[in-house]
Design a protein around this motif. Structure first.
Motif, PDB file in Angstrom:
ATOM      1  N   GLY A  72      -2.887  -2.975   3.314  1.00 44.44           N
ATOM      2  CA  GLY A  72      -3.441  -2.031   4.187  1.00 44.44           C
ATOM      3  C   GLY A  72      -3.831  -0.656   4.049  1.00 44.44           C
ATOM      4  O   GLY A  72      -3.706  -0.248   2.740  1.00 44.44           O
ATOM      5  N   ASP A  73      -4.357   0.057   4.695  1.00 44.17           N
ATOM      6  CA  ASP A  73      -4.719   1.627   4.667  1.00 44.17           C
ATOM      7  C   ASP A  73      -3.683   2.405   4.109  1.00 44.17           C
ATOM      8  O   ASP A  73      -2.724   2.389   4.551  1.00 44.17           O
ATOM      9  N   LEU A  74      -3.938   3.378   3.182  1.00 40.71           N
ATOM     10  CA  LEU A  74      -2.702   4.293   2.764  1.00 40.71           C
ATOM     11  C   LEU A  74      -2.314   5.268   3.916  1.00 40.71           C
ATOM     12  O   LEU A  74      -1.034   5.631   3.714  1.00 40.71           O
ATOM     13  N   ASP A  75      -3.061   5.144   5.049  1.00 39.42           N
ATOM     14  CA  ASP A  75      -2.399   5.907   5.987  1.00 39.42           C
ATOM     15  C   ASP A  75      -1.335   5.308   6.669  1.00 39.42           C
ATOM     16  O   ASP A  75      -0.529   5.845   7.233  1.00 39.42           O
ATOM     17  N   LEU A  76      -1.021   4.112   6.629  1.00 41.72           N
ATOM     18  CA  LEU A  76       0.000   3.362   6.872  1.00 41.72           C
ATOM     19  C   LEU A  76       1.432   3.981   6.426  1.00 41.72           C
ATOM     20  O   LEU A  76       2.602   3.909   6.684  1.00 41.72           O
ATOM     21  N   GLY A  77       1.215   4.400   5.080  1.00 31.91           N
ATOM     22  CA  GLY A  77       2.221   4.945   4.133  1.00 31.91           C
ATOM     23  C   GLY A  77       2.640   6.306   5.106  1.00 31.91           C
ATOM     24  O   GLY A  77       3.798   6.530   5.142  1.00 31.91           O
ATOM     25  N   HIS A  78       1.707   6.949   5.281  1.00 33.27           N
ATOM     26  CA  HIS A  78       2.087   8.074   6.142  1.00 33.27           C
ATOM     27  C   HIS A  78       2.588   7.917   7.550  1.00 33.27           C
ATOM     28  O   HIS A  78       3.798   8.465   7.632  1.00 33.27           O
ATOM     29  N   LEU A 311      -0.469   7.741  -4.293  1.00 30.85           N
ATOM     30  CA  LEU A 311       0.278   8.454  -3.228  1.00 30.85           C
ATOM     31  C   LEU A 311       1.517   8.188  -3.014  1.00 30.85           C
ATOM     32  O   LEU A 311       2.494   9.247  -2.626  1.00 30.85           O
ATOM     33  N   SER A 312       2.137   6.993  -2.621  1.00 30.38           N
ATOM     34  CA  SER A 312       3.539   6.458  -2.282  1.00 30.38           C
ATOM     35  C   SER A 312       4.393   7.076  -3.470  1.00 30.38           C
ATOM     36  O   SER A 312       5.621   7.232  -3.285  1.00 30.38           O
ATOM     37  N   VAL A 313       3.961   6.687  -4.790  1.00 29.80           N
ATOM     38  CA  VAL A 313       4.530   7.130  -6.107  1.00 29.80           C
ATOM     39  C   VAL A 313       5.156   8.481  -6.052  1.00 29.80           C
ATOM     40  O   VAL A 313       6.035   8.938  -6.099  1.00 29.80           O
ATOM     41  N   ILE A 314       3.899   9.391  -5.704  1.00 27.23           N
ATOM     42  CA  ILE A 314       4.043  10.814  -5.853  1.00 27.23           C
ATOM     43  C   ILE A 314       5.056  11.029  -4.708  1.00 27.23           C
ATOM     44  O   ILE A 314       5.680  12.122  -4.577  1.00 27.23           O
ATOM     45  N   GLU A 315       4.786  10.889  -3.332  1.00 29.26           N
ATOM     46  CA  GLU A 315       5.721  11.117  -2.460  1.00 29.26           C
ATOM     47  C   GLU A 315       7.241  10.670  -2.607  1.00 29.26           C
ATOM     48  O   GLU A 315       8.096  11.481  -2.264  1.00 29.26           O
ATOM     49  N   ALA A 507      12.847  -1.244 -14.816  1.00 27.02           N
ATOM     50  CA  ALA A 507      11.439  -1.817 -14.295  1.00 27.02           C
ATOM     51  C   ALA A 507      11.427  -2.609 -13.264  1.00 27.02           C
ATOM     52  O   ALA A 507      12.594  -3.670 -13.095  1.00 27.02           O
ATOM     53  N   SER A 508      10.660  -2.518 -12.051  1.00 27.96           N
ATOM     54  CA  SER A 508      10.722  -3.573 -10.837  1.00 27.96           C
ATOM     55  C   SER A 508       9.479  -4.024 -10.949  1.00 27.96           C
ATOM     56  O   SER A 508       8.632  -3.561 -10.914  1.00 27.96           O
ATOM     57  N   GLN A 509       9.431  -5.505 -10.617  1.00 36.60           N
ATOM     58  CA  GLN A 509       8.080  -6.006 -10.367  1.00 36.60           C
ATOM     59  C   GLN A 509       7.811  -6.030  -8.852  1.00 36.60           C
ATOM     60  O   GLN A 509       6.804  -5.886  -8.408  1.00 36.60           O
ATOM     61  N   GLY A 510       8.650  -5.410  -8.091  1.00 34.17           N
ATOM     62  CA  GLY A 510       8.473  -5.005  -6.608  1.00 34.17           C
ATOM     63  C   GLY A 510       7.939  -3.557  -6.714  1.00 34.17           C
ATOM     64  O   GLY A 510       7.851  -2.921  -7.722  1.00 34.17           O
ATOM     65  N   HIS A 511       7.277  -3.055  -5.516  1.00 29.03           N
ATOM     66  CA  HIS A 511       6.924  -1.830  -5.506  1.00 29.03           C
ATOM     67  C   HIS A 511       7.894  -0.903  -4.488  1.00 29.03           C
ATOM     68  O   HIS A 511       7.731  -0.672  -3.311  1.00 29.03           O
ATOM     69  N   PRO A 512       9.089  -0.392  -5.102  1.00 28.53           N
ATOM     70  CA  PRO A 512       9.866   0.692  -4.351  1.00 28.53           C
ATOM     71  C   PRO A 512       9.457   1.673  -3.564  1.00 28.53           C
ATOM     72  O   PRO A 512       9.987   2.280  -2.546  1.00 28.53           O
ATOM     73  N   GLU A 513       8.320   2.110  -4.127  1.00 29.47           N
ATOM     74  CA  GLU A 513       7.661   3.271  -3.409  1.00 29.47           C
ATOM     75  C   GLU A 513       7.221   3.482  -2.045  1.00 29.47           C
ATOM     76  O   GLU A 513       7.239   4.334  -1.510  1.00 29.47           O
ATOM     77  N   PHE A 514       7.057   2.100  -1.827  1.00 29.31           N
ATOM     78  CA  PHE A 514       6.552   2.040  -0.175  1.00 29.31           C
ATOM     79  C   PHE A 514       7.834   2.126   0.696  1.00 29.31           C
ATOM     80  O   PHE A 514       7.374   2.314   1.889  1.00 29.31           O
TER      81      PHE A 514
END
Length: 538
Positions: A72-78, A311-315, A507-514
């Motif tokens: 989805g769109d990055l706004d979903l992260g917000h 974006l999500s990594v930085i947040e 290191a993670s194969q998943g995306h913990p930042e989300f």
């Protein structure tokens, strides 16, 4: 059937794009949820791509992945970070997906030979998505952001669908928030309201009268300016909200609350003013403002010219920093620029190194160099998705004796393809929406850095990849000292790796930042930043 009590708020934008409609919508969502209402959010994108999954991050920023596997769109992260709710594939759709579904129905003969048109067919399909998200979420209030800018041809079907949707509802069930730019003209030493006036005029010309106008500006918007906008745009002056640039996006809900935005919205919707609890957000802002020390983290990627790509990594780094009382200085490093002669200059002063996800061969060797530099110099390291794969390739080359080890994605004839295509991906031809997507379980090994972070034997992370650690080389990597600290419950897939003889290397194969939240930083980011702080304090 959708519950009759569900209220709908549409957020539109005018004058220019990138105004912060998503932040405005998410801030309102935070305020309404803080008053005890069940809130969900939705983003409608006017482009013809089915989803952003096949789009370059340079075009669209990061692709945010939901638990149920929607790209989805990055706004979903917000939205998720502000309202602290896990969204679903119903929370984001594009004009492309609407047309795709309608054309499929037309080909099946569902329209019985009738002409398929924008009105009523496209608009009705959009309204069906609005009803569906309300029904499936069970929310009291649905906030739907309409992408694009008023006047764009692409967004007209969405505006028209929203207009029809309001007409079909009872008075007070639907309202519109219009976010617009009030620019400051330096030569005149004043802000100008004319762009806002024209934007609202354009909106009204297609049948939509905004209930509230949120004015974005980098300068103060006086009461006099608000009154002028109110006069020309047919709203009350208090319904014109000032939203000037803030040091942190998390201050926006508080700024809007001070102007009684949430109270006025509830009045318009006919809902009671439940007591609001902003204490968690205020505690986060207070802690953020008190961060007097700094820690330096390098993010080594390939899309660094557009920070929104990470974006999500930085947040998530910011959330973890506030947890520890530190401001995180994020240094975006282009992996393409790294080689044996530049890596020390680029990374030598860093307290931590993070290699994020990505696709394609470009900058991959630079990411491997970053992983090597972190390993050899005992610098805390966090690898994410492709970052894990870079770390495994580096370890295979320089520790396990597999010279030239790489990913089969980049060299199908490699002698040591320590990263290989997942078996279920071998016959996949279409690239969109066909990867391993969404939340998957991972069993975490005890007595590891990963277990110390999570504190649970089974965790879930969101995935977005086609390649994985090649099991043909797994035993050899483990014998050389690589720790597989997380794997799928059946043991087939390597989900996390780390080093035992290193201060902090995971290191993670998943995306913990989300899954990171301002008031609840993700465990891996929390411990990674903590290790970086410990290194910087030496």
């Amino acid at each position: 059937m959708e519950k009759t009590m569900t209220k709908h708020i549409f957020v539109t934008g005018g004058v220019v794009s990138s105004l912060g409609k998503g932040i405005t919508a998410a801030s309102l969502g935070h305020l309404l949820k803080a008053r005890g209402y069940r809130v969900t959010m939705q983003k409608m994108d006017p482009y013809l791509n089915v989803d952003p999954g096949t789009m370059s991050p340079f075009q669209h920023g990061e692709v945010f992945v939901t638990d149920d596997g929607h790209e989805g769109d990055l706004d979903l992260g917000h939205y998720e970070r502000f309202i602290d709710e896990n969204l679903t594939r119903e929370s984001n759709f594009t004009q492309g997906s609407i047309y795709q579904s309608l054309i499929a129905r037309e080909r099946r003969g569902d329209f019985l030979g009738g002409t398929v048109q924008v009105i009523p067919h496209v608009t009705e399909a959009i309204k069906e998505r609005l009803r569906r998200v309300a029904e499936q979420s069970g929310a009291d209030i649905v906030i739907s952001e309409i992408g694009g800018t008023i006047g764009d041809i692409e967004s007209q079907p969405f505006i028209e669908a929203a207009r029809q949707f309001k007409k079909e509802k009872k008075p007070g069930d639907v309202l519109f928030v219009h976010v617009t730019l009030v620019p400051y003209i330096a030569a005149a030493h004043e802000v100008k309201t004319k762009p806002t006036q024209h934007s609202v005029k354009e909106l009204r010309s297609i049948g939509v009268q905004p209930d509230f106008i949120v004015c974005r500006s980098d300068h103060e918007i006086s009461d006099q300016v608000r009154e002028k906008i109110a006069l020309f745009c047919d709203v009350a002056s208090e319904e014109v909200l000032a939203c000037t640039d803030a040091p942190s996006i998390y201050e926006v809900p508080v700024n809007l609350h001070v102007q009684r935005f949430d109270e006025m919205v509830l009045d318009r919707l006919g809902l009671e003013h439940r007591e609001i609890d902003l204490r968690p957000l205020q505690a986060f802002l207070s802690a953020s403002n008190q961060c007097g020390k700094q820690v330096d983290i390098a993010v080594v990627g390939k899309y660094v010219s557009l920070p929104d790509a990470y974006l999500s990594v930085i947040e998530a780094l910011g959330h973890a920093g506030v947890h520890h009382g530190y401001h995180v200085n994020v240094h975006l490093v282009d992996g393409e620029t790294l080689d044996g002669s530049t890596v020390a200059d680029a990374l030598g002063g860093m307290d931590g190194i993070l290699v994020p996800g990505g696709f394609g061969k470009r900058a991959f060797e630079g990411k491997i160099l970053a992983a090597q530099y972190a390993r050899e110099n005992s610098i805390p390291f966090l690898g994410i998705c492709l970052g894990l794969q870079a770390a495994v390739c580096e370890f295979a080359r320089h520790v396990a004796g597999m010279s030239g080890a790489t990913s089969a994605e980049f060299d199908e004839g490699a002698e040591y393809p320590v990263i290989d295509l997942m078996p279920e991906q071998e016959d996949v031809e279409n690239k969109g929406g066909t990867m391993r997507l969404g939340a998957y379980p991972c069993r975490v090994e005890p007595n590891t850095l990963a277990f110390a972070a999570y504190g649970d034997e089974v965790i879930y992370e969101r995935h977005r990849h086609r390649y994985e650690v090649n099991n043909a080389f797994r035993d050899r990597l483990v014998e050389a000292g690589l720790v597989v600290s997380g794997a799928s419950p059946d043991g087939r897939l390597t989900e996390m790796v780390e080093l035992a003889d290193h201060p902090w290397y995971v290191a993670s194969q998943g995306h913990p930042e989300f899954k990171s939240r301002p008031t609840r930083p993700h465990p891996l980011f929390r411990d990674f930043v903590g290790a970086a702080i410990a290194r910087g304090a030496r």
